[in-house]
Write an enzyme that holds these catalytic residues in place. Sequence first.
Site, PDB file in Angstrom:
ATOM      1  N   GLU A  46       0.773  -1.246  -0.065  1.00 17.79           N
ATOM      2  CA  GLU A  46       0.093  -0.039   0.044  1.00 17.79           C
ATOM      3  C   GLU A  46       0.819   1.075  -0.052  1.00 17.79           C
ATOM      4  O   GLU A  46       1.713   1.195   0.770  1.00 17.79           O
ATOM      5  CB  GLU A  46      -0.850  -0.004   1.382  1.00 17.79           C
ATOM      6  CG  GLU A  46      -2.307   0.418   1.181  1.00 17.79           C
ATOM      7  CD  GLU A  46      -2.981  -0.530  -0.055  1.00 17.79           C
ATOM      8  OE1 GLU A  46      -3.204   0.061  -1.156  1.00 17.79           O
ATOM      9  OE2 GLU A  46      -3.622  -1.388   0.651  1.00 17.79           O
ATOM     10  N   SER A  54     -15.359   3.065  -0.945  1.00 13.62           N
ATOM     11  CA  SER A  54     -14.871   1.880   0.028  1.00 13.62           C
ATOM     12  C   SER A  54     -13.545   1.389   0.096  1.00 13.62           C
ATOM     13  O   SER A  54     -12.958   0.752   0.674  1.00 13.62           O
ATOM     14  CB  SER A  54     -15.959   0.599  -0.484  1.00 13.62           C
ATOM     15  OG  SER A  54     -15.295   0.436  -1.756  1.00 13.62           O
ATOM     16  N   LEU A  81     -12.384   0.162  -2.998  1.00 11.75           N
ATOM     17  CA  LEU A  81     -12.192  -0.968  -3.699  1.00 11.75           C
ATOM     18  C   LEU A  81     -12.178  -0.758  -5.350  1.00 11.75           C
ATOM     19  O   LEU A  81     -12.543  -1.426  -6.248  1.00 11.75           O
ATOM     20  CB  LEU A  81     -13.455  -2.295  -3.519  1.00 11.75           C
ATOM     21  CG  LEU A  81     -13.618  -2.523  -2.004  1.00 11.75           C
ATOM     22  CD1 LEU A  81     -14.819  -3.428  -1.792  1.00 11.75           C
ATOM     23  CD2 LEU A  81     -12.486  -3.474  -1.676  1.00 11.75           C
ATOM     24  N   ASP A 130      -4.581   0.168  -9.206  1.00 12.94           N
ATOM     25  CA  ASP A 130      -6.068  -0.056  -9.117  1.00 12.94           C
ATOM     26  C   ASP A 130      -6.473  -0.223 -10.543  1.00 12.94           C
ATOM     27  O   ASP A 130      -7.056  -1.274 -11.089  1.00 12.94           O
ATOM     28  CB  ASP A 130      -7.145   1.245  -8.869  1.00 12.94           C
ATOM     29  CG  ASP A 130      -6.435   1.648  -7.369  1.00 12.94           C
ATOM     30  OD1 ASP A 130      -5.751   0.867  -6.537  1.00 12.94           O
ATOM     31  OD2 ASP A 130      -6.989   2.739  -7.035  1.00 12.94           O
TER      32      ASP A 130
HETATM   33  C1  GLA Z   1      -5.367   4.545  -4.238  1.00  4.44           C
HETATM   34  C2  GLA Z   1      -4.794   4.771  -5.393  1.00  4.44           C
HETATM   35  C3  GLA Z   1      -3.434   3.823  -5.587  1.00  4.44           C
HETATM   36  C4  GLA Z   1      -2.645   3.641  -4.574  1.00  4.44           C
HETATM   37  C5  GLA Z   1      -3.650   3.194  -3.278  1.00  4.44           C
HETATM   38  C6  GLA Z   1      -2.707   3.017  -1.897  1.00  4.44           C
HETATM   39  O1  GLA Z   1      -6.317   3.382  -4.289  1.00  4.44           O
HETATM   40  O2  GLA Z   1      -5.497   5.014  -6.375  1.00  4.44           O
HETATM   41  O3  GLA Z   1      -2.934   4.178  -6.697  1.00  4.44           O
HETATM   42  O4  GLA Z   1      -1.846   4.471  -4.395  1.00  4.44           O
HETATM   43  O5  GLA Z   1      -4.471   4.133  -3.104  1.00  4.44           O
HETATM   44  O6  GLA Z   1      -1.785   1.966  -2.131  1.00  4.44           O
END
Ligand code: GLA
Length: 340
Positions: free
Chosen positions: A16, A101, A103, A148
């Site tokens: 993360e 959320s 997700l 993501d």
């Molecule tokens: C969000 C961002 C991702 C990533 C996460 C943290 O989901 O869109 O690119 O940086 O936070 O890991």
Amino acid sequence: MRFKAFAPGRVNLIGEHTDYTGGLVFPMAIDLGTTIVGERTDGEFDLDSEQEPERFLLSRSPSMLAEIEPRWGRYLAAVAQELPETVGFRGTVSSTVPPGSGLSSSAALCVATAMALGAGEVHDAIGIAELAQRAERAATGVPCGLMDQLASAAGVEGHGLMIDCHAKTVAPIPIPAEARILVVHSGEHRQLEGSEYATRAAQCSAAEAQIGPLRTAALSDLSGLEDPVLVARAHHVISENARVRAFADALTAGDLTTAGELMSASHASLRDQFEVSTDRLNQVVAYAESQPGVFGARLTGAGFGGCVVVLCAPGSTPVMPGCEHWEVVASAGAQCIELG
Ligand code: GLA
């Protein structure tokens, strides 16, 4: 010709706040996602949403993204700006990813839009993810990383994805059959716009300006930083990259105990060093960790609210009373099919 495009949301198992420094992440695409059904047009958009009250209408004359209403249409318009002017879409959008959320409902919307507009016919998963990332950044102003969108575009059924965000490589790793993955909503809705996400990204850049890329740094390099805040942020990123590698090895070996311990260590680092957790997320994690059959738990996504992901054994229900939750399975990535 009618088309049906689908793009999954994702849950991040570990890794993360590492993607925007070119680090390692380990998400999986999930069986919740965004579907767009309808027909392509010569450039106009006319879409309704099963979740949103207002219809999105757009002719392809140049318009400022920030002025587009309803707001959900900004994501679609931003994706369209990445593609030839002669593509548009008329139809319906629906989503099973709970918004706010953590997700990746917005990444699923951007990737589904790209697929509906035919981007899958000219780009591979990385190309789709990159254009969806540029679109999301343009629509929100949030300097998000690639995780993501790439998880949504490149998902593999039954597998988590070990992604190197610098090399842009995706290695699918099987999720052991005896692993159950639960997503538990803390009840705190989170939005990255206006959050401290951009501050964290800037702090990582500031640390890198002094000690070089965090993706190749070692904990011993932290002695080159004076500001205790930057030390803490960089400590998280450097240790998190190591945890992602160890997690991939543990899953490959079927060692769920070690995998879960790494997830819990990731949460502690996000809470104490990166400071993106909340009291509520910490409670949901602590509750899960106190229950039988749980290997590990952590906040998933950017933090500041949203969901916790729990790795547990079948039969265990480590959900804090009152919290909405979903059991998710690793799913295939985005696709677009012709309906005829
Ligand atoms: C969000 C961002 C991702 C990533 C996460 C943290 O989901 O869109 O690119 O940086 O936070 O890991």
